[in-house]
Design a protein around this motif. Structure first.
Motif, short mmCIF file in Angstrom:
data_model
loop_
_atom_site.label_atom_id
_atom_site.label_comp_id
_atom_site.label_asym_id
_atom_site.label_seq_id
_atom_site.Cartn_x
_atom_site.Cartn_y
_atom_site.Cartn_z
N ILE A 182 3.10 42.48 -11.39
CA ILE A 182 4.41 42.79 -12.62
C ILE A 182 3.45 44.08 -13.56
O ILE A 182 2.22 44.57 -13.09
CB ILE A 182 3.94 41.83 -14.02
CG1 ILE A 182 3.26 41.13 -14.73
CG2 ILE A 182 4.88 40.63 -13.14
CD1 ILE A 182 3.33 40.15 -15.89
N THR A 183 3.98 45.30 -13.94
CA THR A 183 3.53 46.24 -15.39
C THR A 183 3.81 45.96 -16.56
O THR A 183 4.23 44.72 -16.86
CB THR A 183 4.16 47.18 -15.05
OG1 THR A 183 5.62 47.60 -15.22
CG2 THR A 183 4.29 47.89 -13.32
N GLU A 184 2.67 47.17 -17.12
CA GLU A 184 2.46 46.73 -19.24
C GLU A 184 3.83 46.56 -19.91
O GLU A 184 4.14 45.78 -19.99
CB GLU A 184 1.67 47.55 -19.38
CG GLU A 184 0.13 46.92 -18.49
CD GLU A 184 -0.38 48.02 -19.43
OE1 GLU A 184 -0.92 48.11 -20.53
OE2 GLU A 184 -0.98 48.77 -17.97
N ILE A 209 -1.73 42.49 -12.85
CA ILE A 209 -1.19 43.32 -13.73
C ILE A 209 -1.48 45.07 -12.88
O ILE A 209 -2.33 45.28 -12.59
CB ILE A 209 -1.88 43.68 -15.16
CG1 ILE A 209 -1.45 42.15 -16.06
CG2 ILE A 209 -0.94 44.89 -16.06
CD1 ILE A 209 -0.09 42.07 -16.01
N ASP A 210 -0.54 45.06 -12.87
CA ASP A 210 -0.31 46.59 -11.82
C ASP A 210 0.00 48.04 -12.49
O ASP A 210 0.08 48.03 -13.63
CB ASP A 210 1.18 46.29 -10.98
CG ASP A 210 1.32 47.27 -10.04
OD1 ASP A 210 -0.18 47.76 -9.57
OD2 ASP A 210 1.83 47.76 -8.80
N ASP A 211 -0.92 49.27 -12.00
CA ASP A 211 -0.96 50.28 -12.71
C ASP A 211 -1.56 49.62 -14.19
O ASP A 211 -0.77 50.53 -15.06
CB ASP A 211 0.01 51.22 -12.81
CG ASP A 211 1.65 51.06 -12.09
OD1 ASP A 211 0.82 51.11 -10.81
OD2 ASP A 211 2.63 51.02 -11.90
N PHE A 212 -2.55 48.75 -13.90
CA PHE A 212 -3.21 48.80 -15.15
C PHE A 212 -3.98 49.83 -16.57
O PHE A 212 -4.52 50.89 -14.84
CB PHE A 212 -4.35 48.05 -15.53
CG PHE A 212 -5.02 47.10 -16.90
CD1 PHE A 212 -3.98 46.38 -17.56
CD2 PHE A 212 -5.80 47.68 -17.32
CE1 PHE A 212 -4.79 46.31 -18.79
CE2 PHE A 212 -6.41 47.86 -18.24
CZ PHE A 212 -5.47 46.53 -19.32
MG MG Z 1 3.78 50.34 -10.10
#
Ligand code: MG
Ligand code: C2E
Ligand code: MG
Ligand code: MG
Length: 291
Positions: A151-153, A178-181
Motif C-alpha cells: 500500500i502507499t502512504e 509501504i510502497d514508495d516510502f
Molecule cells: Mg507505487
C-alpha cells in the motif's frame, strides 16, 4: 453532464470531456474489455536478501497488451482504472493471478518465495477487501505468509480505518509493505501504530544515493528508523553496483531493481530461478560477510 439551473434552463457541462483527452477516453472504453479479452498480464520482478543473497520474492507488475497500442504502462491505465472503478475487478484479477502463479511455482518444486501485489487506493478502501483476499488465498491454496500487499502512504489518511483493515489482513497472515516510502505526506507516527512488515524506499532516493549527500542521508535514516521499529527495508530502483554496495554497507535488508532483473514474464522467472539464487553472490557481496 446536464445540470438544472434556476429557471428550468439546462446548462451542459462539457469540461469533463474537454479535460480528458480523446486518447484517455478511448483507453477507458478498451479497458472495459481488457480482462475478458485476456489482454492483461503480470510480469514479475525478483527481490533479493542482501546479506544472505537469497531470492526471497517477486513483485507482480501489471501490463496491458493493447491490441493496437502494444504494451501500455500501468502509469497510464491504473489512474483510468481507479477513476472508473474498473480497478476493483482488475485488482482482484491481479491478486488471483499472482497468488495462483506463486502456488504453481511451489507445486513445480521451486523453493517457496513471497509474491508482492500492489493495491490501489480504491481497492484498499473497499469494504470487503479482507474477504476478497481471504477468498483468493482459499481458492489458490497459497499460504498467506507467501503474499505481501503493498500500500502507499496516501492510502493511510483515515488512520482508524487503516488500522482496522491492516489488523484484519495481518490476522489472515499476509505481509504488509509501504510502497514508495518517503514520497507521501503522511505523518511518521503511523509507523508505530500500523502493523507493517516492510518499507520500500522509493527509487527517487536510491538514484544517486552513493553520490548525493541528501539522498544518502535519507536512505540511511529510513533504514535505521525502520530497524528500530522492527520493520524490514527493501530498496527499489537498484540500477548499479554502487547502489548495491551503498545499501549493503548501510544494512538495507533487501533489493529490487534493473541491475538484478527487470520485471519479466512468469515463464522466464521459472527458467532463471537457479541463476537468481546466485545473482547477489555474483556481485561479490555475500562472501565478505559470510561467517
Ligand atoms: Mg507505487
Ligand atoms: P511501483 O509499485 O513502485 O513499482 C515499481 C516500478 O519501478 C515498476 O514500474 C518497475 O518496473 C519499475 N522499476 C523496477 N526496477 C527499476 C529500476 O531499477 N529502475 C527504474 N527506473 N525503474 C524500475 P511499472 O511496472 O511501470 O509500474 C509502475 C507503477 O504502476 C507501480 O509502481 C505501481 O504503483 C503501479 N502498478 C503496477 N502494477 C500494478 C497493479 O497490479 N496494481 C496496481 N494497483 N498498481 C500497479
Ligand atoms: Mg510496488
Ligand atoms: Mg514503488
Amino acid at each position: 453532464f446536464a445540470k438544472k439551473h434556476g429557471n428550468n434552463s439546462y446548462h451542459f457541462y462539457t469540461a469533463d470531456l474537454n479535460g480528458k483527452s480523446r486518447e484517455n477516453l478511448e483507453l477507458e472504453m478498451d479497458l472495459y474489455k481488457a480482462i475478458e479479452n485476456d489482454e492483461l498480464i503480470l510480469h514479475y520482478q525478483p527481490q533479493f536478501h542482501l546479506s544472505t543473497g537469497e531470492y526471497i520474492g517477486n513483485e507482480a507488475l501489471i501490463r496491458w497488451n493493447h491490441p493496437k497500442r502494444g504494451m501500455v504502462s500501468p502509469f497510464h491505465f491504473i489512474p483510468i482504472a481507479e477513476e472508473t472503478g474498473l480497478i476493483i475487478p482488475i485488482g482482484e484479477w491481479v491478486l488471483k493471478t499472482a497468488c495462483a502463479q506463486n502456488k504453481a511455482w511451489q507445486q513445480a518444486g521451486l523453493p517457496p518465495i513471497v509474491v508482492s501485489v500492489n493495491l490501489s487506493s480504491r481497492q484498499f478502501s473497499q469494504s470487503n477487501l479482507v474477504g476478497v483476499v481471504e477468498r483468493v488465498l482459499a481458492e489458490t491454496k497459497l499460504e498467506a505468509k507467501y503474499l505481501d500487499l503493498e500500500i502507499t502512504e496516501s492510502m493511510t489518511v483515515d488512520v482508524k480505518q487503516t488500522i482496522n483493515t491492516l489488523q484484519a489482513l495481518k490476522k489472515l497472515g499476509v505481509k504488509i509493505s509501504i510502497d514508495d516510502f518517503g514520497t507521501g505526506y503522511s505523518s511518521l507516527s503511523y509507523l508505530k501504530e500500523f502493523p507493517i512488515d516492510c518499507l520500500k524506499i522509493d527509487q527517487s532516493f536510491i538514484r544517486d544515493c552513493h553520490e548525493d549527500q541528501s539522498n544518502a542521508t535519507i536512505v540511511k535514516t529510513i533504514i535505521s528508523m525502520a530497524h528500530h521499529l522492527n520493520i524490514q527495508v527493501i530498496a527499489e530502483g537498484v540500477e548499479t553496483k554502487e547502489h548495491l554496495d551503498f545499501l549493503q554497507q548501510n544494512l538495507c535488508d533487501a533489493v529490487q531493481g534493473y541491475l538484478l532483473s527487470k520485471p519479466i514474464p512468469a515463464e522466464n522467472i521459472e527458467e532463471q530461478f537457479p541463476d537468481f539464487q546466485k545473482i547477489i553472490r555474483r556481485y561479490g557481496l555475500t562472501s565478505e560477510i559470510s561467517h
